[in-house]
Design a protein around this motif. Sequence first.
Motif, mmCIF file in Angstrom:
data_model
loop_
_atom_site.group_PDB
_atom_site.id
_atom_site.type_symbol
_atom_site.label_atom_id
_atom_site.label_comp_id
_atom_site.label_asym_id
_atom_site.label_seq_id
_atom_site.Cartn_x
_atom_site.Cartn_y
_atom_site.Cartn_z
ATOM 1 N N GLU A 117 -12.850 63.811 -14.526
ATOM 2 C CA GLU A 117 -11.771 63.843 -14.580
ATOM 3 C C GLU A 117 -10.725 63.706 -13.525
ATOM 4 O O GLU A 117 -11.318 63.877 -12.297
ATOM 5 C CB GLU A 117 -11.253 65.295 -14.887
ATOM 6 N N PRO A 118 -10.183 62.716 -13.334
ATOM 7 C CA PRO A 118 -9.010 61.829 -14.827
ATOM 8 C C PRO A 118 -9.899 61.098 -15.454
ATOM 9 O O PRO A 118 -11.043 60.215 -14.739
ATOM 10 C CB PRO A 118 -8.023 61.402 -13.924
ATOM 11 N N VAL A 137 -15.687 67.330 -15.357
ATOM 12 C CA VAL A 137 -15.764 67.501 -14.035
ATOM 13 C C VAL A 137 -14.654 66.939 -13.063
ATOM 14 O O VAL A 137 -14.655 65.790 -13.467
ATOM 15 C CB VAL A 137 -17.373 67.129 -13.601
ATOM 16 N N PRO A 138 -14.148 67.509 -11.980
ATOM 17 C CA PRO A 138 -12.589 66.846 -11.525
ATOM 18 C C PRO A 138 -12.788 66.073 -10.402
ATOM 19 O O PRO A 138 -14.414 66.889 -9.909
ATOM 20 C CB PRO A 138 -12.093 68.010 -11.340
ATOM 21 N N LEU A 169 -19.098 57.505 -17.396
ATOM 22 C CA LEU A 169 -19.291 56.474 -16.069
ATOM 23 C C LEU A 169 -17.260 55.907 -16.691
ATOM 24 O O LEU A 169 -18.115 54.982 -17.360
ATOM 25 C CB LEU A 169 -19.912 56.186 -14.970
ATOM 26 N N ASN A 170 -17.256 55.153 -15.388
ATOM 27 C CA ASN A 170 -16.541 53.966 -16.019
ATOM 28 C C ASN A 170 -15.647 54.242 -14.352
ATOM 29 O O ASN A 170 -15.105 54.400 -13.411
ATOM 30 C CB ASN A 170 -14.712 55.093 -17.057
ATOM 31 N N PHE A 171 -16.807 52.831 -14.361
ATOM 32 C CA PHE A 171 -16.373 51.911 -12.710
ATOM 33 C C PHE A 171 -16.434 51.243 -13.192
ATOM 34 O O PHE A 171 -17.202 50.558 -13.349
ATOM 35 C CB PHE A 171 -16.650 52.818 -11.854
ATOM 36 N N PRO A 172 -15.318 49.901 -11.930
ATOM 37 C CA PRO A 172 -14.033 50.050 -11.183
ATOM 38 C C PRO A 172 -12.930 51.655 -12.662
ATOM 39 O O PRO A 172 -12.987 51.198 -13.577
ATOM 40 C CB PRO A 172 -13.316 49.270 -11.323
ATOM 41 N N HIS A 173 -12.778 52.567 -12.129
ATOM 42 C CA HIS A 173 -11.992 53.853 -12.093
ATOM 43 C C HIS A 173 -10.461 53.245 -13.070
ATOM 44 O O HIS A 173 -9.377 52.922 -11.926
ATOM 45 C CB HIS A 173 -11.946 54.698 -11.707
ATOM 46 N N ASN A 174 -10.126 53.319 -14.175
ATOM 47 C CA ASN A 174 -9.073 53.816 -14.537
ATOM 48 C C ASN A 174 -8.718 55.677 -14.827
ATOM 49 O O ASN A 174 -9.143 55.549 -15.401
ATOM 50 C CB ASN A 174 -9.012 52.969 -15.598
ATOM 51 N N PRO A 175 -7.826 55.801 -13.784
ATOM 52 C CA PRO A 175 -6.467 54.822 -13.563
ATOM 53 C C PRO A 175 -6.401 55.076 -12.123
ATOM 54 O O PRO A 175 -5.949 54.106 -11.547
ATOM 55 C CB PRO A 175 -5.446 56.343 -14.172
ATOM 56 N N THR A 176 -7.809 55.382 -11.356
ATOM 57 C CA THR A 176 -7.786 55.898 -10.085
ATOM 58 C C THR A 176 -8.025 54.437 -8.810
ATOM 59 O O THR A 176 -7.207 54.070 -8.033
ATOM 60 C CB THR A 176 -8.632 57.230 -9.641
ATOM 61 N N GLY A 177 -8.467 53.406 -9.687
ATOM 62 C CA GLY A 177 -9.082 52.590 -8.743
ATOM 63 C C GLY A 177 -10.063 52.366 -8.399
ATOM 64 O O GLY A 177 -10.421 51.239 -7.113
ATOM 65 N N ILE A 178 -11.048 53.284 -8.111
ATOM 66 C CA ILE A 178 -11.676 53.387 -7.185
ATOM 67 C C ILE A 178 -13.557 52.725 -7.721
ATOM 68 O O ILE A 178 -13.101 52.283 -9.234
ATOM 69 C CB ILE A 178 -12.910 54.306 -7.021
ATOM 70 N N ALA A 360 -1.251 71.182 -16.567
ATOM 71 C CA ALA A 360 -1.439 71.839 -15.272
ATOM 72 C C ALA A 360 -1.069 72.368 -14.055
ATOM 73 O O ALA A 360 -1.234 70.785 -13.456
ATOM 74 C CB ALA A 360 -3.000 72.445 -15.456
ATOM 75 N N PRO A 361 -0.361 72.875 -13.284
ATOM 76 C CA PRO A 361 -0.897 72.449 -11.627
ATOM 77 C C PRO A 361 -1.682 71.677 -11.157
ATOM 78 O O PRO A 361 -1.629 70.912 -10.339
ATOM 79 C CB PRO A 361 -0.821 74.227 -11.043
ATOM 80 N N GLY A 362 -3.447 71.420 -11.345
ATOM 81 C CA GLY A 362 -4.254 70.791 -10.877
ATOM 82 C C GLY A 362 -4.523 69.689 -11.300
ATOM 83 O O GLY A 362 -5.408 68.684 -10.876
ATOM 84 N N SER A 363 -3.641 69.031 -12.308
ATOM 85 C CA SER A 363 -3.176 67.979 -13.353
ATOM 86 C C SER A 363 -2.089 67.172 -12.302
ATOM 87 O O SER A 363 -2.133 66.265 -12.905
ATOM 88 C CB SER A 363 -3.042 68.151 -14.616
ATOM 89 N N ASN A 364 -1.572 67.614 -11.794
ATOM 90 C CA ASN A 364 -0.393 67.059 -10.782
ATOM 91 C C ASN A 364 -0.337 67.086 -9.490
ATOM 92 O O ASN A 364 -0.202 68.062 -9.004
ATOM 93 C CB ASN A 364 0.926 68.481 -11.545
ATOM 94 N N HIS A 365 -0.257 65.969 -8.946
ATOM 95 C CA HIS A 365 -0.827 65.507 -7.552
ATOM 96 C C HIS A 365 0.863 64.433 -6.934
ATOM 97 O O HIS A 365 0.616 64.228 -6.379
ATOM 98 C CB HIS A 365 -1.719 65.567 -7.485
ATOM 99 N N GLN A 366 1.261 64.179 -8.442
ATOM 100 C CA GLN A 366 2.898 63.497 -7.318
ATOM 101 C C GLN A 366 2.354 62.441 -7.878
ATOM 102 O O GLN A 366 2.912 61.802 -6.794
ATOM 103 C CB GLN A 366 4.208 64.117 -6.521
ATOM 104 N N LEU A 367 1.067 61.935 -8.548
ATOM 105 C CA LEU A 367 1.057 60.329 -8.538
ATOM 106 C C LEU A 367 1.435 60.036 -9.838
ATOM 107 O O LEU A 367 1.605 60.690 -11.029
ATOM 108 C CB LEU A 367 -0.621 60.554 -8.570
#
Length: 389
Positions: A117-118, A137-138, A169-178, A360-367
């Motif tokens: 996750e995400p 697994v976050p 697995l998801n790489f290159p990763h959507n949504p983070t771009g890593i 959830a608060p842990g899902s929100n990082h202002q992104l």
Amino acid sequence: MKFESKLPDIGTTIFTVMSQLATEHRAINLGQGFPDFNPDPKLLAQVTQAMSDGHNQYPPMPGILPLRQEVAGKVQTLYGRAYDPITEITITSGATEALMASIQAFVKPGDEVIVIEPFYDLYIPTIELAGGVPVVVPMQAPTADQPLYRVDWQRVRDAVSPRTRMLMLNFPHNPTGIILGESDLDALEALVRDTGIMLLADEVYEHIVFDGNTHQSVARRESLAANAIVISSFGKTYHATGWKIGYCCAPKALTAEIRKVHQFMVFTVSSPMQFALAHYMQDPAPYLGLSDFYQKKRDRLHAGLSTTRFNPLPSQGTFFLLADYQQVSDLPEAEFAHWLTTRHGVTVIPVSAFYQDPGAPGSNHQLIRFCFAKQDHTLDAAVAKLARI
């Protein structure tokens, strides 16, 4: 009629919701991940030619052999893995069907599937439809000192149980771009060696990796490839997402099981598109040049956002870029994305939508997630609107 939903917690996807909102408010849509430009005219002409040549009836169930041969050649050249085009490569109705068929083929009721996750919103519903149990697994979220999401492979290992069937697995990763590095493949090798876990690798952005880096496909390592299903997308590579054509590569025994599901899910996919793609793939330049093409767009959007109150994060791959909006608002991500669309005419996707519990608060990082697979004037027009906030 009374019935019990098989997906009681699933509604309309965030991509559909935000795109509809963009349409209603005539907003610039940098949310849903599709280009606003056409594929190469040469490829379009080859589709027309394939139709004229009579390729309009059912092709073989696993896909036409010339296309599977082109995929095999590309994968061997780029990653060193030799897949048999006859028994180990299947052309699918997009990566979506490849993922669904793979999970239906191997996940039984009660089996656990580890999801990092995400995650793309397709994963959990497909696991649940098979009767599987998603184990989330976050990742470690970005910080001021470390502006990239990170995978904690020890947490992934700790999530493995006797009931674990698969790791997605998801790489290159959507949504983070890593992207993955060599050390990540090392960690995965140790995990597979110690547990025998199956890997389902969603690598649809394999050709969009930036800053001179190389895509680290699990197909590069024999010990990983032997336990892996590797999935990719012609739509992402050739700016033709609406064609919905992808493929999966897997060892012969795994492929045989996937095809059992594939033949009854869609049987096969568009004949003229397959013939056109087989012809077009003979020239590797389009996919070899894709990273440079999209890096220019990433840099354009990154530079534009840097002139606003949004803070763009690094993007190592995909055609997505994250930005934080701490200097703009303290709204939760979903509310902020709605506000940005309705009040300022730019549509994005809240990163919280890629979490199991978006509220959830842990899902929100202002992104928020921007898609930069757009024409330059589209990106510039969006930045101009954002700069006025």
